[in-house]
Design an enzyme around this catalytic site. Structure first.
Site: not given
Ligand code: DGL
Length: 270
Positions: A10-11, A73, A153, A185, A187
């Site tokens: 993932d990013s 992702c 994050e 997403c 996240h």
């Protein structure tokens, strides 16, 4: 039997929601995880850059002789999957879009689905294209939520500022009366509690990584992808920036301590 690890990337931290599901569903599987923390977020970058980053990420996880790859992702899945699949025909690669859409289409009763994701994901139209392939009559309400990734994050899962941003982004989708919301997403499941409370009990939230691992379960049923014993180093984590921060926040994603080293690598070399 195939005891090789599964590659997941993932990013940043979001893809750890896939690792959490793998740990739960497949305790014998080994995982090599890469979080591109030095280049996060992906969601605001151009399609060309996303493709390049995705290629690098794939080359990196492939250096471990993985047996399959999960692109955990939404942004990379919606913009780069067909190309990298074509370029890596010798290994199964799974993105998050297909399994997520399949779950959403099955969940909706009133045929009103909300889709949220990064700017890149929403622009790509990947989720809606696939929803319409299943059912042209479904009404789709979509919006990009660029502030969600930095909130996650930095560990703002359920703070007053998070709730304010949720209201700003989701008011129209909620008022449109969707009964299903795709968290497009990886996240966003970390904001599930706050998003769920805002949307109300009647709205089903679709978690991409949970759906992908369900899909994987079918694949792992086959001999090729089934592991009987984990590697000595069952879970290995790599990042392109600060390993400490990743280990700290990552444990929240995994809902347990990150056991083992988090190593920093130079992703530009791959
Ligand atoms: N987890 C990534 C996704 O699903 C985060 C996006 C980003 O890096 O902007 O899209």
């Amino acid at each position: 039997m195939n005891n090789k690890p599964i590659g997941v990337f993932d990013s940043g931290l979001g893809g750890l929601t896939a690792v959490k599901q793998i740990m739960k569903e497949f305790p014998n599987e080994s995982v090599v995880y890469f979080g591109d923390t030095g280049r996060v977020p992906y969601g605001t970058k151009s399609p060309e850059t996303i493709l390049q980053y995705t290629r690098d990420d794939i080359n990196f996880v492939r250096s471990f002789d993985v047996k399959m790859i999960i692109i955990a992702c939404g942004t990379a899945s919606s913009q780069a999957l067909p190309m990298v699949k074509y370029e890596n025909e010798d290994i199964p690669i799974t993105g998050v879009v297909d399994a997520t859409v399949y779950a959403a289409v099955r969940a909706t009763k009133n045929k009103k689905i909300g889709v949220i994701g990064t700017v890149g994901t929403i622009k790509s139209g990947a989720y809606e294209k696939l929803i319409y392939e299943y059912d042209k009559d479904i009404e789709i309400h979509k919006t990009a939520c660029p502030l969600f990734v930095p909130l996650v994050e930095t560990g703002h899962f359920d703070t007053p500022v998070t709730r304010l941003v949720i209201e700003e982004y989701l008011e129209q989708i909620r008022d449109a009366g969707v009964d299903t919301l795709i968290l497009g997403c990886t996240h966003y499941p970390l904001l599930k509690k706050a998003i769920g409370e805002y949307m109300g009990d009647n709205v089903v939230l679709i978690d991409p990584c949970a759906e992908v691992v369900k899909y994987l379960k079918k694949k792992l049923g086959s001999d090729m992808l089934h592991s009987d014993t984990p590697d000595k180093e069952q879970y290995r984590y790599f990042v392109s920036d600060d390993p400490k921060g990743f280990a700290q926040n990552g444990s929240i994603f995994l809902e347990k301590e990150i056991d083992g080293q988090v190593e920093k690598i130079d992703i530009e070399k791959y």
